[in-house]
Design an enzyme around this catalytic site. Structure first.
Site, short mmCIF file in Angstrom:
data_model
loop_
_atom_site.label_atom_id
_atom_site.label_comp_id
_atom_site.label_asym_id
_atom_site.label_seq_id
_atom_site.Cartn_x
_atom_site.Cartn_y
_atom_site.Cartn_z
N GLU A 1 -11.14 3.49 5.92
CA GLU A 1 -10.11 4.29 6.38
C GLU A 1 -10.72 5.51 7.41
O GLU A 1 -10.47 5.30 8.32
CB GLU A 1 -9.47 4.91 5.14
CG GLU A 1 -8.30 5.91 5.42
CD GLU A 1 -7.80 6.53 4.33
OE1 GLU A 1 -8.02 6.54 3.20
OE2 GLU A 1 -6.55 7.21 4.55
N HIS B 1 -9.48 0.66 -1.29
CA HIS B 1 -9.70 1.62 0.10
C HIS B 1 -10.72 1.37 0.54
O HIS B 1 -11.71 1.62 0.09
CB HIS B 1 -9.15 2.93 -0.19
CG HIS B 1 -7.55 2.99 -0.26
ND1 HIS B 1 -6.94 2.43 -1.43
CD2 HIS B 1 -6.85 4.22 0.34
CE1 HIS B 1 -5.72 3.04 -1.33
NE2 HIS B 1 -5.56 4.07 -0.48
N ASP C 1 1.71 3.81 2.94
CA ASP C 1 0.54 5.09 2.22
C ASP C 1 1.18 6.02 1.36
O ASP C 1 1.26 5.94 0.14
CB ASP C 1 -0.44 5.41 3.31
CG ASP C 1 -1.67 5.59 2.85
OD1 ASP C 1 -2.09 5.36 1.45
OD2 ASP C 1 -2.60 6.33 3.47
N ASP C 2 1.54 7.11 1.98
CA ASP C 2 1.91 8.49 1.25
C ASP C 2 3.35 8.75 2.16
O ASP C 2 3.12 9.77 3.01
CB ASP C 2 0.99 9.46 0.99
CG ASP C 2 -0.39 8.89 0.35
OD1 ASP C 2 -0.02 8.80 -0.97
OD2 ASP C 2 -1.21 8.68 1.07
N HIS D 1 0.87 -1.22 0.11
CA HIS D 1 -0.15 0.24 0.02
C HIS D 1 0.88 1.28 -0.06
O HIS D 1 1.22 1.91 1.00
CB HIS D 1 -1.06 -0.09 1.05
CG HIS D 1 -1.86 1.18 1.41
ND1 HIS D 1 -3.34 0.88 1.89
CD2 HIS D 1 -2.01 2.40 0.56
CE1 HIS D 1 -3.74 2.23 1.81
NE2 HIS D 1 -3.22 2.91 0.99
N HIS E 1 1.06 4.81 -2.46
CA HIS E 1 0.63 5.53 -3.55
C HIS E 1 2.13 6.26 -4.11
O HIS E 1 2.53 7.09 -3.40
CB HIS E 1 -0.25 6.45 -3.32
CG HIS E 1 -1.50 6.11 -2.83
ND1 HIS E 1 -2.68 5.80 -3.18
CD2 HIS E 1 -1.85 5.69 -1.25
CE1 HIS E 1 -3.72 5.24 -2.63
NE2 HIS E 1 -2.97 4.99 -1.29
N1 ADE Z 1 -4.73 8.64 -2.06
C1 ADE Z 1 -3.41 8.70 -1.75
N2 ADE Z 1 -3.46 8.37 -0.47
C2 ADE Z 1 -4.49 8.04 -0.02
C3 ADE Z 1 -5.31 7.67 1.01
N3 ADE Z 1 -4.61 7.31 2.23
N4 ADE Z 1 -6.71 7.22 1.05
C4 ADE Z 1 -7.33 7.37 0.07
N5 ADE Z 1 -6.80 7.95 -1.34
C5 ADE Z 1 -5.34 8.13 -1.05
ZN ZN Z 2 -3.97 4.66 0.50
#
Ligand code: ADE
Ligand code: ZN
Length: 346
Positions: free
Chosen positions: A208, A205, A286-287, A25, A27
């Site tokens: 969340e 997703h 994630d990011d 996971h 992005h």
């Molecule tokens: N796009 C990038 N990060 C995300 C996240 N945590 N939740 C949903 N979309 C995303």
């Molecule tokens: Zn994500």
């Protein structure tokens, strides 16, 4: 590994860093560090709304998912040329290799780029070339998962799928991301059915920020193979029982959940409860450029905040390898390396 060696708690961070793991996971646009955003902006003549790297980084104070997405999409506006996509993914792979990530499945958001006039071919070529070089130069195996933006229409998702199909040998599956609340999985039932019929893997997703109901429909309507995040399943015992029984992997992202205010701090995170209830939990970043850490930072900080031990470390790493979309023989090779790593900490 049938019996785990006894590992002193003070050696746990070292073990967490060294153990082979898969990231499921990430992005790739969320790995764009502010320094690279500024470098690409200068290279492409893109004007940014922030005067400096420091000013941009200071804007990374989020109150929820949407407040993050607004900045994340603005950051991605510097990506125009094939080399930009390559440089972004390559920077991620170098960091992943340092964290002993042996395999990464990268999400990418083509609509963020094609809606700005960037060709699908440009996006695919840069990312795919980085994946090939990661294998030969860093020894990391990887694959791409195309995400549909759920705040856009299902029709737009169908158009995106059509634009991507000429490159079908360069991605292994599809996912669903962006603003969750108000955009339930079932909005995309038909396009996901089409993707499954094409032999693509499917993930989404769900849970969340959104309710457990979104996890149910991701499973029943989209028929996903993994749930991204899924932490809100903790509110629904019947859902937790199903996720555990069916061993549906959850790609949990602890630092992300704190930065986006799903939890007030890591000590409140449901990860340990989910793991102990038998769910196939994995840890992911994630990011990472926006949330304060890549894979090892997620592992080390989560273990510092929660009552997790070496047995949990083994379960999390093994879950990540087994939840990947690679063949069983390759997984077995990685699991043997994981076992060797734990044995070396005896
Ligand atoms: N796009 C990038 N990060 C995300 C996240 N945590 N939740 C949903 N979309 C995303
Ligand atoms: Zn994500």
């Amino acid at each position: 590994m049938t019996t785990l060696p006894t590992i002193a708690p003070e050696r746990l961070p070292e073990l967490l860093r060294a153990m082979p793991k898969a990231e499921l996971h990430i992005h790739i646009e969320g790995s764009l560090e502010p320094e690279l955003i500024f470098k690409l902006a200068a290279r492409n003549g893109v004007q940014l709304a922030y005067p400096s790297v420091e000013a941009l980084r200071q804007a990374y104070a989020f109150s929820d998912l949407q407040s993050f997405l607004d900045i994340y999409y603005a950051g991605a506006s510097v990506l125009l040329q094939e080399q930009d996509f390559y440089d972004m993914a390559w920077a991620y792979f170098e960091r992943a290799a340092a964290d002993h990530v042996v395999h990464a499945e990268l999400f990418f958001d083509p609509q963020t780029h094609t809606d700005r006039g960037v060709a699908m071919a440009t996006v695919m070529a840069g990312l795919h070339r980085a994946c090939l070089d990661a294998r030969t130069q860093l020894g990391i195996s990887s694959a791409l998962i195309l995400c549909f933006l759920r705040h856009l229409s299902e029709e737009a998702a169908f158009d995106t799928l059509a634009a991507a199909l000429p490159f079908k040998d360069q991605f292994i599956g599809v996912g669903l991301d962006s603003s969750e609340l108000g955009h339930p999985p079932e909005k995309f039932s038909r396009v996901f059915a089409r993707c499954r019929s094409l032999g693509l893997h499917v993930v989404a997703h769900a849970g969340e920020e959104g309710p457990p109901a979104y996890i149910w429909t991701a499973l029943d309507d989209l028929k996903v193979e993994r749930i991204d995040h899924g932490v809100q399943s903790i509110q629904d015992p019947a859902l937790m029982a199903r996720l555990a029984r069916e061993r549906v992997p959850l790609t949990v992202c602890p630092l992300s959940n704190v930065k986006l205010c799903v939890y007030s701090d890591l000590g409140q995170h449901a990860l340990k409860h989910l793991l102990d209830a038998g769910l196939a939990v994995t840890i992911n970043s994630d990011d990472p450029a926006y949330f304060g850490g890549y894979m090892n930072e997620n592992f080390v900080q989560t273990f510092a905040a929660l009552p997790l031990d070496a047995h949990d470390a083994y379960r999390l790493a093994r879950n990540s390898l087994e939840a990947s979309f690679v063949d069983a023989a390759t997984q077995a090779g990685w699991i043997a390396r994981l076992d060797d790593c734990f044995a070396s900490f005896r």
